[in-house]
Design an enzyme around this catalytic site. Structure first.
Site, PDB file in Angstrom:
ATOM      1  N   LYS A 220       1.016  -1.142  -0.156  1.00 28.28           N
ATOM      2  CA  LYS A 220       0.067  -0.103  -0.002  1.00 28.28           C
ATOM      3  C   LYS A 220       0.838   1.267   0.028  1.00 28.28           C
ATOM      4  O   LYS A 220       2.077   1.271   0.590  1.00 28.28           O
ATOM      5  CB  LYS A 220      -0.901  -0.209   1.347  1.00 28.28           C
ATOM      6  CG  LYS A 220      -2.270   0.833   0.953  1.00 28.28           C
ATOM      7  CD  LYS A 220      -2.993   0.096   0.245  1.00 28.28           C
ATOM      8  CE  LYS A 220      -4.506   0.597   0.178  1.00 28.28           C
ATOM      9  NZ  LYS A 220      -5.367  -0.254  -0.578  1.00 28.28           N
TER      10      LYS A 220
ATOM     11  N   GLY B  32     -20.607   6.962   2.170  1.00 28.27           N
ATOM     12  CA  GLY B  32     -19.555   7.311   1.228  1.00 28.27           C
ATOM     13  C   GLY B  32     -20.233   7.223  -0.147  1.00 28.27           C
ATOM     14  O   GLY B  32     -21.687   6.441  -0.288  1.00 28.27           O
TER      15      GLY B  32
ATOM     16  N   GLY C 155     -18.213   7.400  -3.332  1.00 31.63           N
ATOM     17  CA  GLY C 155     -17.240   7.533  -4.257  1.00 31.63           C
ATOM     18  C   GLY C 155     -17.283   6.319  -5.260  1.00 31.63           C
ATOM     19  O   GLY C 155     -18.319   5.613  -5.369  1.00 31.63           O
ATOM     20  N   ASN C 156     -16.143   5.810  -5.357  1.00 32.09           N
ATOM     21  CA  ASN C 156     -15.988   4.681  -6.494  1.00 32.09           C
ATOM     22  C   ASN C 156     -16.724   3.642  -6.189  1.00 32.09           C
ATOM     23  O   ASN C 156     -17.437   2.925  -6.794  1.00 32.09           O
ATOM     24  CB  ASN C 156     -14.427   4.522  -6.767  1.00 32.09           C
ATOM     25  CG  ASN C 156     -14.393   3.154  -7.522  1.00 32.09           C
ATOM     26  OD1 ASN C 156     -14.440   2.193  -7.087  1.00 32.09           O
ATOM     27  ND2 ASN C 156     -13.894   3.480  -9.051  1.00 32.09           N
TER      28      ASN C 156
HETATM   29  P1  NAD Z   1     -13.390   7.719  -2.943  1.00 34.38           P
HETATM   30  O1  NAD Z   1     -12.484   8.537  -2.686  1.00 34.38           O
HETATM   31  O2  NAD Z   1     -13.910   7.289  -4.368  1.00 34.38           O
HETATM   32  O3  NAD Z   1     -14.913   7.836  -2.084  1.00 34.38           O
HETATM   33  C1  NAD Z   1     -14.737   8.232  -0.718  1.00 34.38           C
HETATM   34  C2  NAD Z   1     -16.258   8.521  -0.330  1.00 34.38           C
HETATM   35  O4  NAD Z   1     -16.492   8.898   0.912  1.00 34.38           O
HETATM   36  C3  NAD Z   1     -16.466   9.913  -0.984  1.00 34.38           C
HETATM   37  O5  NAD Z   1     -17.899  10.080  -1.269  1.00 34.38           O
HETATM   38  C4  NAD Z   1     -16.271  10.826  -0.022  1.00 34.38           C
HETATM   39  O6  NAD Z   1     -17.248  12.212   0.034  1.00 34.38           O
HETATM   40  C5  NAD Z   1     -16.801  10.003   1.335  1.00 34.38           C
HETATM   41  N1  NAD Z   1     -16.204  10.459   2.540  1.00 34.38           N
HETATM   42  C6  NAD Z   1     -15.100  10.952   2.806  1.00 34.38           C
HETATM   43  N2  NAD Z   1     -15.063  11.090   4.283  1.00 34.38           N
HETATM   44  C7  NAD Z   1     -16.343  10.789   4.746  1.00 34.38           C
HETATM   45  C8  NAD Z   1     -16.784  10.792   6.003  1.00 34.38           C
HETATM   46  N3  NAD Z   1     -16.113  11.202   7.075  1.00 34.38           N
HETATM   47  N4  NAD Z   1     -18.021  10.346   6.017  1.00 34.38           N
HETATM   48  C9  NAD Z   1     -18.880  10.064   5.115  1.00 34.38           C
HETATM   49  N5  NAD Z   1     -18.441   9.800   3.919  1.00 34.38           N
HETATM   50  C10 NAD Z   1     -17.004  10.285   3.706  1.00 34.38           C
HETATM   51  O7  NAD Z   1     -13.027   6.243  -2.424  1.00 34.38           O
HETATM   52  P2  NAD Z   1     -13.047   4.754  -2.683  1.00 34.38           P
HETATM   53  O8  NAD Z   1     -12.310   4.352  -3.891  1.00 34.38           O
HETATM   54  O9  NAD Z   1     -14.522   4.505  -3.174  1.00 34.38           O
HETATM   55  O10 NAD Z   1     -12.910   4.061  -1.541  1.00 34.38           O
HETATM   56  C11 NAD Z   1     -13.617   4.125  -0.374  1.00 34.38           C
HETATM   57  C12 NAD Z   1     -13.150   2.768   0.563  1.00 34.38           C
HETATM   58  O11 NAD Z   1     -13.191   1.586  -0.088  1.00 34.38           O
HETATM   59  C13 NAD Z   1     -11.840   2.973   1.252  1.00 34.38           C
HETATM   60  O12 NAD Z   1     -11.692   2.550   2.584  1.00 34.38           O
HETATM   61  C14 NAD Z   1     -10.589   2.261   0.321  1.00 34.38           C
HETATM   62  O13 NAD Z   1      -9.912   1.726   0.992  1.00 34.38           O
HETATM   63  C15 NAD Z   1     -11.760   1.006  -0.049  1.00 34.38           C
HETATM   64  N6  NAD Z   1     -11.370   0.307  -1.386  1.00 34.38           N
HETATM   65  C16 NAD Z   1     -11.577   0.967  -2.374  1.00 34.38           C
HETATM   66  C17 NAD Z   1     -11.245   0.157  -3.645  1.00 34.38           C
HETATM   67  C18 NAD Z   1     -11.190   0.738  -4.813  1.00 34.38           C
HETATM   68  O14 NAD Z   1     -11.192   0.026  -5.839  1.00 34.38           O
HETATM   69  N7  NAD Z   1     -11.523   2.023  -5.126  1.00 34.38           N
HETATM   70  C19 NAD Z   1     -10.965  -1.169  -3.492  1.00 34.38           C
HETATM   71  C20 NAD Z   1     -10.706  -1.618  -2.170  1.00 34.38           C
HETATM   72  C21 NAD Z   1     -11.073  -0.888  -1.176  1.00 34.38           C
END
Ligand code: NAD
Length: 427
Positions: free
Chosen positions: A106, A218, A220-221
């Site tokens: 990571k 959340g 996001g992605n």
């Molecule tokens: P991202 O940055 O695309 O989205 C994060 C979301 O969380 C956003 O909508 C943001 O507004 C929201 N957010 C931030 N702080 C917040 C809070 N305090 N309360 C509520 N919402 C909040 O991130 P992502 O890629 O969707 O990743 C989210 C989680 O999933 C993380 O823990 C990441 O490690 C994990 N993850 C992501 C992937 C991937 O492929 N993107 C894979 C495995 C795990």
């Protein structure tokens, strides 16, 4: 005084428990509790105003016994070495639980891309690669996007690496744009993979997804694609939450008849922050941050940050909740985990639930190295098969051995990694 949360202490605690259940020997335990290698470095960049600013970065490789280290790079103002250590450890278990030939790593930079221009972000990406180039690569360590990093960041990083090494290396990094070494389906893969697990868990619980409502933390992605897939299967999403940059706090967006995910995506920025004014115009309620957890739904999907469902707030989860699917990494503390299990809530642990992203990253790397790209259908069918098989192996072991799904997933993963280390003669 509230105990300070430390993600790495939590990851080590989870490991210790599973290692004890497996009867793992002391040598394997002391080796696998720690990352194999850590890089801590500084990235000096010139801001657009000419001022020099120094950012702190990390690349941590927890284990590479089963293949190159694999894991994302996060840009976050609250990033810490211990968070990156924990996430790299979880990556090792994640790649092992879905049985793909990769290890765990990571990276992170303590910075806030929301307050940086595109050019400034590019400088951070290139500076990051300059610091780690000799220790990463298609056969050593393969980064990917994570919190607040995206395909454009990955492409700048790949370009910098290729400039340093003097050859094409699309297998260096995953999450690249489609057409430039990216895989179809990669953007959606983590959310999709989580919902494949939800589908299988509901089958075991004998619950029809069409009767289910869900709330996600959340937008996001992970959350956007999980929410959309859940709706495609016939479920209804009542609430999602997201960070609000204007007020510097998160809000929950709620509709008792169900949110229109496509409309919410339209009014979100590229960091997954929903515009609360436009959400109100759509008729959605804007509720306090923790409201996502307090809804009368069947499914909760924390998909934002670690340490969200804790001993202090787990009681606010309604009795209607049958399933918690951990889209985010480390969203539930051990105390909350125990409380949920005692209440009979089925948990899909993070290392299983969000493994769709790394599985598709593996597909991307295979395609990049072969320079031959698959169709959407092939990617999604292969993802479904891997996630479904891995989920069922975890759920079967949990049932057979009367352990939690998290312990079962960890036991399968740790056993595979320890076996690889043993066969290599490391331990
Ligand atoms: P991202 O940055 O695309 O989205 C994060 C979301 O969380 C956003 O909508 C943001 O507004 C929201 N957010 C931030 N702080 C917040 C809070 N305090 N309360 C509520 N919402 C909040 O991130 P992502 O890629 O969707 O990743 C989210 C989680 O999933 C993380 O823990 C990441 O490690 C994990 N993850 C992501 C992937 C991937 O492929 N993107 C894979 C495995 C795990």
């Amino acid at each position: 005084m509230a105990k300070e949360f430390n993600a790495f202490a939590m990851a080590q605690g989870q490991f210790d428990k599973a290692a004890e259940m497996l009867g793992l020997d002391p040598g394997a335990r002391s080796f696998l509790r720690w990352p194999q290698r850590e890089l801590h470095f500084t990235i000096p960049i010139k801001r657009d105003n000419g001022r020099v600013e120094v950012f702190h970065g990390f690349r941590i490789q927890h284990n590479w016994a089963r293949g190159p280290a694999k894991g994302g790079i996060r840009f976050h103002p609250d990033e810490t070495a211990d968070t990156v250590r924990a996430l790299s450890t979880w990556m090792t278990w994640k790649t092992a639980v879905v049985d793909i030939p990769l290890g765990g790593g990571k990276g992170g930079v303590i910075c806030d891309p929301r307050s940086m221009s595109e050019r400034e972000q590019e400088r951070v990406c290139r500076g990051f690669i300059r610091q780690v180039a000799s220790l990463i690569g298609p056969e050593q360590d393969v980064p990917a996007p994570d919190v607040m990093t995206n395909a454009q960041h990955m492409l700048w990083m790949m370009d910098e690496y290729e400039a340093i090494t003097g050859h094409h290396a699309p297998g260096l990094i995953t999450g690249k744009p489609v057409g430039l070494g990216g895989s179809l389906g990669r953007t959606e893969a983590t959310g999709l993979g989580a919902v494949f697990c939800v589908r299988e868990a509901l089958r075991r619980l004998d619950v029809d997804v069409k009767e289910c409502t869900a709330s996600l933390q959340g937008f996001g992605n992970v959350s956007q694609h999980a929410a959309r897939k859940l709706c495609d299967l016939g479920g209804t999403v009542l609430a999602v939450s997201s960070w609000d940059d204007e007020d510097k706090k998160p809000y929950t967006f709620f509709s008792k008849t169900g949110l229109d995910i496509d409309k919410l995506v339209e009014i979100s920025d590229r960091f997954g922050a929903i515009d609360k004014h436009k959400a109100r115009d759509l008729g959605y309620e804007v509720l306090p941050d923790t409201a996502w957890m307090e809804q009368e739904v069947e499914i909760l999907i924390p998909a934002a940050l670690e340490n969200q469902i804790t001993g202090d707030n787990v009681h606010t989860i309604k009795p209607t909740v049958k399933l918690v699917a951990e889209g985010a990494n480390g969203p539930t503390t051990p105390e909350a985990d125990r409380a949920l299990r005692e209440r009979g809530v089925f948990s899909i642990p993070d290392l299983m639930c969000n493994a769709g992203g790394v599985t598709c990253s593996y597909f991307e790397q295979v395609q990049s190295n072969a320079n031959f790209y698959w169709t959407d259908e092939v990617v999604n069918a292969r993802l479904d098969r891997i996630m479904t098989d891995a989920f069922n192996a975890v759920a079967d072991l949990a049932e057979r051995s009367q352990v939690s799904t998290r312990d079962a997933a960890l036991m399968i993963a740790i056993d595979r990694v320890a076996t690889a280390c043993r066969l290599r003669g490391w331990i």
